[in-house]
Write a protein that holds these residues in place. Structure first.
Motif, PDB file in Angstrom:
ATOM      1  N   GLY A 133       0.824  -1.214   0.000  1.00 46.75           N
ATOM      2  CA  GLY A 133       0.000   0.000   0.000  1.00 46.75           C
ATOM      3  C   GLY A 133       0.850   1.252   0.000  1.00 46.75           C
ATOM      4  N   TYR A 134       0.564   2.155   0.948  1.00 51.07           N
ATOM      5  CA  TYR A 134       1.186   3.470   0.967  1.00 51.07           C
ATOM      6  C   TYR A 134       2.651   3.384   1.386  1.00 51.07           C
ATOM      7  CZ  TYR A 134       1.903   8.412   2.036  1.00 51.07           C
ATOM      8  OH  TYR A 134       2.380   9.691   2.065  1.00 51.07           O
ATOM      9  N   GLY A 135       3.502   4.163   0.743  1.00 51.31           N
ATOM     10  CA  GLY A 135       4.922   4.204   1.093  1.00 51.31           C
ATOM     11  C   GLY A 135       5.672   5.072   0.105  1.00 51.31           C
ATOM     12  N   GLY A 136       6.680   5.783   0.590  1.00 49.40           N
ATOM     13  CA  GLY A 136       7.447   6.662  -0.276  1.00 49.40           C
ATOM     14  C   GLY A 136       8.895   6.235  -0.355  1.00 49.40           C
ATOM     15  N   ILE A 137       9.694   6.685   0.622  1.00 51.75           N
ATOM     16  CA  ILE A 137      11.117   6.356   0.648  1.00 51.75           C
ATOM     17  C   ILE A 137      11.332   4.849   0.656  1.00 51.75           C
ATOM     18  CG2 ILE A 137      13.215   6.512   2.044  1.00 51.75           C
ATOM     19  CD1 ILE A 137      12.208   9.264   2.994  1.00 51.75           C
ATOM     20  N   GLU A 138      10.473   4.129   1.413  1.00 54.10           N
ATOM     21  CA  GLU A 138      10.618   2.677   1.515  1.00 54.10           C
ATOM     22  C   GLU A 138      10.472   1.992   0.160  1.00 54.10           C
ATOM     23  OE1 GLU A 138       8.735   4.304   5.288  1.00 54.10           O
ATOM     24  OE2 GLU A 138       8.391   4.488   3.135  1.00 54.10           O
ATOM     25  N   ARG A 139       9.577   2.501  -0.656  1.00 46.93           N
ATOM     26  CA  ARG A 139       9.361   1.909  -1.978  1.00 46.93           C
ATOM     27  C   ARG A 139      10.568   2.156  -2.890  1.00 46.93           C
ATOM     28  NH1 ARG A 139       4.003   0.599  -2.939  1.00 46.93           N
ATOM     29  NH2 ARG A 139       4.107   1.014  -5.158  1.00 46.93           N
ATOM     30  N   ILE A 140      11.116   3.364  -2.827  1.00 46.66           N
ATOM     31  CA  ILE A 140      12.294   3.679  -3.634  1.00 46.66           C
ATOM     32  C   ILE A 140      13.467   2.799  -3.215  1.00 46.66           C
ATOM     33  CG2 ILE A 140      13.949   5.487  -4.234  1.00 46.66           C
ATOM     34  CD1 ILE A 140      11.625   7.504  -3.708  1.00 46.66           C
TER      35      ILE A 140
END
Length: 324
Positions: A15-22
């Motif tokens: 689902g939601y995530g920013g830095i972790e996804r990169i």
């Protein structure tokens, strides 16, 4: 090359995530390129199927440093921390520093402007794994629905002026990343969303506004929207002039310009296929990984990426609102 990462959250993010996804996309791409990738991380992380070795992180502050393999070639962190010992280390700084904060000489920033405001020239643009962003452009764009994709509660993201533009122009604003606590037939709250739900909202819109009032380090939401062919109207701060060229959007220098751009129908100004291609060419995870591999080799060879320690260049906090 044996590359070690440390992250205390579960990867991959659901689902939601920013830095972790990169971070995760970067590790996966390095493994695809044939490198040995090791994550010292949350024991529930499911990374083995992606070619990544998991070392379950020990409990306790910074205990993970005792788990670094002795044969590691380099350590790559996503936060400002000095790793004890002599294993080469590189640090990606994703956010803005605080007044007086000092960073390691091997720090890398996420845009040219982000580096500049920390006294550095060293940066690698963020990227997305385009496999997670299949291109399904809206069949007909009529410049009636626009997107706000950011943490709505954070004042620097400027939901206030986005709502104002919707109400003054009669356009419909879709808020993804929280909600606006008011009543208007023009504002549609979608809350904190990720995955397919987020993609559906992006694809339902005609364009995106990103009128931030701080020096945005990068703005991953900008390229997420562009991946679906949406043009973006951004403010002149931080990385946005680097990301938003005339072929993919506009820079609004103040609220009056923002409202004028929202009001006028630009649906025939932009080609969604061109915008998607722009993301594919410039912000793909393969390019991102290859850029870092060049930096890894420099650090392993004993070079410092910055001649002096980067420091945040302003006396005021980054979160203080800039004029708009």
């Amino acid at each position: 090359m044996k590359i070690v990462f440390s992250h205390n959250g579960v990867l991959p993010v659901i689902g939601y995530g920013g830095i972790e996804r990169i971070l995760f996309w970067h590790m996966v791409e390095l493994a695809r390129l044939g490198h040995k990738v090791v994550l010292i991380g949350h024991p529930d992380s499911k990374v083995k199927d992606y070619g990544i070795e998991l070392i379950p992180m020990k409990a306790g502050d910074k205990e993970w440093v005792t788990q670094i393999p002795k044969d590691a070639d380099i350590i790559h962190l996503s936060y400002n921390y000095k790793v004890p010992g002599d294993i080469p280390t590189i640090i990606t700084i994703h956010g803005n520093g605080q007044p007086g904060e000092i960073f390691d000489k091997n720090s890398v920033f996420v845009s040219k402007k982000h580096a500049e405001i920390h006294g550095s020239t060293q940066f690698v643009h963020n990227a997305i794994d385009l496999a997670e962003y299949p291109y399904h452009p809206k069949e007909k764009r009529d410049w009636k629905d626009f997107l706000f994709l950011a943490k709505a509660s954070w004042r620097v993201k400027n939901l206030k002026d986005s709502v104002r533009a919707a109400r003054n122009t009669g356009k419909h604003l879709h808020v993804a990343g929280g909600r606006w606590w008011g009543l208007s037939r023009y504002v549609h709250n979608h809350g904190i969303v990720g995955g397919d739900a987020k993609m559906d909202i992006i694809r339902s819109c005609d364009f995106m506004v990103f009128p931030v009032r701080w020096h945005e380090p990068f703005g991953i939401a900008v390229i997420e929207a562009m991946s679906q062919g949406l043009p973006v109207i951004g403010s002149p701060y931080g990385s946005l002039p680097e990301l938003i060229s005339k072929d993919v959007g506009f820079i609004a220098h103040n609220y009056a310009e923002l409202e004028a751009l929202v009001r006028k129908d630009h649906s025939r100004t932009f080609n969604p296929d061109v915008i998607r291609k722009y993301v594919e060419d410039n912000f793909n995870v393969r390019k991102h990984a290859l850029s870092y591999l060049e930096l890894y080799q420099k650090v392993i060879n004993g070079e410092s990426l910055n001649a002096t320690n980067p420091t945040y260049q302003f006396s005021e906090r980054a979160e203080n609102l800039l004029a708009f």
